[in-house]
Design an enzyme around this catalytic site. Structure first.
Site, PDB file in Angstrom:
ATOM      1  N   SER A 119       0.849  -1.181   0.000  1.00 21.05           N
ATOM      2  CA  SER A 119       0.000   0.000   0.000  1.00 21.05           C
ATOM      3  C   SER A 119       0.895   1.244   0.000  1.00 21.05           C
ATOM      4  O   SER A 119       1.840   1.331  -0.786  1.00 21.05           O
ATOM      5  CB  SER A 119      -0.937  -0.024   1.208  1.00 21.05           C
ATOM      6  OG  SER A 119      -1.778   1.099   1.246  1.00 21.05           O
ATOM      7  N   TYR A 151      -5.402   8.542  -5.892  1.00 21.20           N
ATOM      8  CA  TYR A 151      -4.436   7.520  -5.472  1.00 21.20           C
ATOM      9  C   TYR A 151      -4.785   6.905  -4.120  1.00 21.20           C
ATOM     10  O   TYR A 151      -4.828   5.676  -3.968  1.00 21.20           O
ATOM     11  CB  TYR A 151      -3.049   8.155  -5.432  1.00 21.20           C
ATOM     12  CG  TYR A 151      -1.936   7.252  -4.971  1.00 21.20           C
ATOM     13  CD1 TYR A 151      -1.485   6.210  -5.768  1.00 21.20           C
ATOM     14  CD2 TYR A 151      -1.306   7.457  -3.742  1.00 21.20           C
ATOM     15  CE1 TYR A 151      -0.441   5.386  -5.359  1.00 21.20           C
ATOM     16  CE2 TYR A 151      -0.269   6.648  -3.323  1.00 21.20           C
ATOM     17  CZ  TYR A 151       0.157   5.616  -4.134  1.00 21.20           C
ATOM     18  OH  TYR A 151       1.186   4.811  -3.721  1.00 21.20           O
ATOM     19  N   LYS A 174      -5.282   2.719  -2.393  1.00 23.72           N
ATOM     20  CA  LYS A 174      -4.392   2.132  -1.389  1.00 23.72           C
ATOM     21  C   LYS A 174      -5.128   1.824  -0.086  1.00 23.72           C
ATOM     22  O   LYS A 174      -4.797   0.863   0.617  1.00 23.72           O
ATOM     23  CB  LYS A 174      -3.209   3.076  -1.136  1.00 23.72           C
ATOM     24  CG  LYS A 174      -2.280   3.230  -2.342  1.00 23.72           C
ATOM     25  CD  LYS A 174      -1.677   1.900  -2.748  1.00 23.72           C
ATOM     26  CE  LYS A 174      -0.634   2.020  -3.823  1.00 23.72           C
ATOM     27  NZ  LYS A 174       0.004   0.734  -4.166  1.00 23.72           N
TER      28      LYS A 174
END
Length: 353
Positions: free
Chosen positions: A172, A186, A190
């Site tokens: 991650s 983004y 993650k």
């Protein structure tokens, strides 16, 4: 009141001590193990492959660029510890077609044996203000960063369950623990890996075997429970000196750059060593440096623990780390406000001219 608090702490410690033998993983031995690394042609993925190869593992590298894969293969082979080690390269996009990913992993296992350690490191990044990012970028990042980890994991989990051993790593980011300016596309991808990892780890806690000869199927005595010995690790690397980070930095908003500069940039080799060590030990969380440790404590929530020490650290440190975290958040907000004021001044000056 103090006696009550002390009694609670003692009871908690005893409880952790009693359950710790049930959750403490058996370390994975890397010599002779088959390690698959997606996104393994550069950056953290390449360094993880090198670290595992140094410890005697057989490596399967998966990435899109075949030329980069071949170059990385030559570099990794320099670290061989015996003549039997092999580095296998497979060029495929792990985010596109599950059946294709499943097929190439079957081929890899036919050549190098069952996968002992899968490291999902394939990923990409796009930075910018929410409204400035193209909609297809959100879709692409979710496909690469999330589905690009789902597909390989889905392809190997059945074999791991049959063998009752294995490790799966999801790489991650600290942006997967804390949402920051410029990472609206983004960060969610993650964060999603954390949810996947927690749910998957709970599913593979134990293997239940039914005894078919028992006449009363509702009687729980016909079930025997054995541990799978499969453990999931979520790694939260900080900003790391990689080609991907260099490319990302070219388009970062000023606010994002200034926030990133409040912490140092780590070397990929250092990050890889930490991730490999935590994966071998079966630790659920893998963090780098003091900031990473603090973030892991602050965001531990309902995540699994693999030792009594880890659980106690989370309980003891949560309060003070929350206070420190509030100061961090205040400084980040201050950076955003200053940048906004500077931008407004600049726009006003341009208008007067």
């Amino acid at each position: 009141m103090l006696l009550l608090a002390a009694a609670f702490v003692v009871a908690f410690v005893l409880l952790l001590y009693m359950v710790s033998p049930l959750i403490s993983p058996k370390p994975l031995k890397l010599p002779g193990a088959h390690v698959v690394v997606t996104g393994g042609s550069s950056g953290i993925g390449k360094c993880i492959a090198i670290e595992c190869y140094k410890q005697g593992a057989f490596i399967t590298l998966i990435a899109r660029d075949e030329n980069k894969l071949l170059q990385t293969k030559k570099e990794i082979e320099k670290y061989s510890v015996n003549d039997k080690q092999v580095v296998l390269c497979i060029s495929v996009d792990v985010s596109k077609d599950y059946e294709q990913v499943e097929n190439v992993l079957k081929q890899a296992q036919e050549k190098l044996g069952p996968v002992d350690l899968l490291v999902n490191c394939a990923g990409t990044s796009v930075t910018g203000k929410f409204e400035a990012i193209e909609v297809n970028s959100f879709e692409r990042l979710m496909a690469v960063n999330y589905l690009g980890s789902v597909y390989p994991s889905r392809a190997v989990i059945s074999t791991m369950k049959e063998r009752r051993m294995g490790r799966i790593v999801f790489v991650s980011s600290q942006a997967g623990q804390l949402g920051l300016f410029g990472y609206t596309a983004y960060s969610p991808t993650k964060f999603a890996l954390r949810g996947l990892a927690e749910a998957l780890q709970m599913e593979i806690l134990a293997l239940c075997k039914f005894k078919p000869w028992v006449e009363k199927p509702c009687d729980l005595s016909h079930i025997s429970v054995k541990p799978y010995n499969i453990y999931v690790t979520v790694a939260y690397p900080p900003d790391t000196d990689t080609p991907g980070f260099a490319e990302e930095s070219k388009t970062k908003p000023l606010e994002t750059k200034l926030i990133s500069e409040t912490s140092s940039v780590c070397q990929a080799e250092q990050v890889a060593r930490v991730i490999v060590k935590d994966a071998i030990q079966g630790n659920f969380n893998s963090s780098v440096g003091s900031d990473g440790y603090m973030l892991s404590i602050l965001t531990s929530g309902m995540s699994p623990v693999t030792s009594i020490t880890e659980g106690l650290q989370q309980v003891v440190c949560m309060g003070i780390f929350r206070i420190i975290g509030l100061f961090y958040l205040g400084s980040f907000d201050s950076i955003v406000r200053r940048c906004m004021m500077q931008r407004e001044k600049s726009e006003s000056a341009d208008k007067t001219e």
